[in-house]
Write a protein that holds these residues in place. Structure first.
Motif, short mmCIF file in Angstrom:
data_model
loop_
_atom_site.label_atom_id
_atom_site.label_comp_id
_atom_site.label_asym_id
_atom_site.label_seq_id
_atom_site.Cartn_x
_atom_site.Cartn_y
_atom_site.Cartn_z
N PRO A 15 50.49 -45.19 44.94
CA PRO A 15 50.60 -45.42 43.51
C PRO A 15 50.83 -44.15 42.68
O PRO A 15 51.38 -44.21 41.60
CB PRO A 15 49.26 -46.07 43.14
CG PRO A 15 48.31 -45.55 44.16
CD PRO A 15 49.12 -45.40 45.42
N VAL A 16 50.42 -43.00 43.21
CA VAL A 16 50.59 -41.73 42.48
C VAL A 16 51.62 -40.90 43.24
O VAL A 16 51.33 -40.33 44.29
CB VAL A 16 49.24 -40.98 42.35
CG1 VAL A 16 49.44 -39.69 41.56
CG2 VAL A 16 48.20 -41.86 41.68
N ASP A 17 52.83 -40.84 42.69
CA ASP A 17 53.96 -40.23 43.41
C ASP A 17 53.67 -38.81 43.87
O ASP A 17 53.96 -38.45 45.01
CB ASP A 17 55.20 -40.25 42.51
CG ASP A 17 56.43 -39.79 43.25
OD1 ASP A 17 56.66 -40.27 44.39
OD2 ASP A 17 57.17 -38.95 42.72
N LEU A 18 53.11 -37.98 43.02
CA LEU A 18 52.88 -36.57 43.39
C LEU A 18 51.82 -36.40 44.48
O LEU A 18 51.74 -35.35 45.10
CB LEU A 18 52.47 -35.75 42.17
CG LEU A 18 53.58 -35.52 41.14
CD1 LEU A 18 53.04 -34.77 39.93
CD2 LEU A 18 54.74 -34.76 41.75
N LYS A 19 51.04 -37.43 44.75
CA LYS A 19 49.97 -37.33 45.76
C LYS A 19 50.32 -37.97 47.09
O LYS A 19 49.51 -37.97 48.01
CB LYS A 19 48.68 -37.94 45.20
CG LYS A 19 48.12 -37.15 44.04
CD LYS A 19 46.80 -37.71 43.57
CE LYS A 19 46.26 -36.87 42.42
NZ LYS A 19 44.95 -37.34 41.97
N ARG A 20 51.54 -38.51 47.22
CA ARG A 20 51.93 -39.14 48.48
C ARG A 20 51.98 -38.09 49.59
O ARG A 20 52.48 -36.99 49.40
CB ARG A 20 53.28 -39.83 48.32
CG ARG A 20 53.21 -41.00 47.38
CD ARG A 20 54.56 -41.60 47.04
NE ARG A 20 55.40 -41.75 48.21
CZ ARG A 20 56.73 -41.59 48.19
NH1 ARG A 20 57.37 -41.29 47.07
NH2 ARG A 20 57.43 -41.74 49.29
N ARG A 21 51.44 -38.44 50.75
CA ARG A 21 51.31 -37.52 51.87
C ARG A 21 52.28 -37.88 53.00
O ARG A 21 52.84 -38.97 53.02
CB ARG A 21 49.88 -37.55 52.41
CG ARG A 21 48.84 -37.18 51.35
CD ARG A 21 47.44 -37.10 51.93
NE ARG A 21 47.33 -36.14 53.01
CZ ARG A 21 47.24 -34.83 52.87
NH1 ARG A 21 47.26 -34.30 51.67
NH2 ARG A 21 47.13 -34.05 53.92
#
Length: 154
Positions: A15-21
């Motif tokens: 849901p949070v693009d910058l936090k995708r791993r």
């Protein structure tokens, strides 16, 4: 100047693009491509990465110092990315820069530099496009030195 465009490896949805791993498959892609880059990279290569977690993880696979730039964030403006890395004269980071970033920006950069205008070109996850700016008989040229996908690496 050499400009290498490296799209981040495969990433998880979230849901949070910058936090995708990166999942294990993405980590494997990044490691394989990092090995290839280290074996072929031009001397003095400077590495710049988006602040997104998946690009940070991709860049970390190189085991080289890198700088994080907000100008490389997802959906970045092509002109801002090129200015940030000093294209075409290497005025900012020297004559060899690797940008670890995102689609559609990296594809648009490749289209602009090779075709003369931005277009929706696709760069596969984990792939590297290597472009070189050179001068021949007084004219500036952009040469596509190579495209390599992690699918073709061991």
């Amino acid at each position: 100047m050499d400009l290498l465009l490296w799209r981040h490896a495969e990433a998880e949805d979230g849901p949070v693009d910058l936090k995708r791993r990166l999942p294990p498959r993405g980590e494997k892609q990044a490691a394989a491509m990092a090995k290839w880059i280290k074996a072929h990279a031009p001397k003095g290569l400077r590495v710049l990465a988006s602040p997104a977690v998946r690009t940070q993880q991709t860049a970390t696979a190189l085991e080289m110092p890198f700088e994080t730039l907000n100008a490389l964030k997802p959906n970045a403006n092509v002109a801002d990315v090129l200015a940030a890395c000093g294209w075409p004269d290497g005025s900012t980071y020297g004559n060899a820069v690797l940008v670890v970033g995102h689609q559609p920006t990296l594809g648009r950069i490749a289209a602009l530099l090779l075709g003369g205008h931005e277009a929706e070109w696709s760069i596969k996850k984990g792939a590297v496009w290597w472009l070189t700016k050179r001068v021949r008989q007084g004219d500036g040229q952009v040469v596509l030195r190579g495209v390599i996908s992690p699918d073709f690496l061991p």
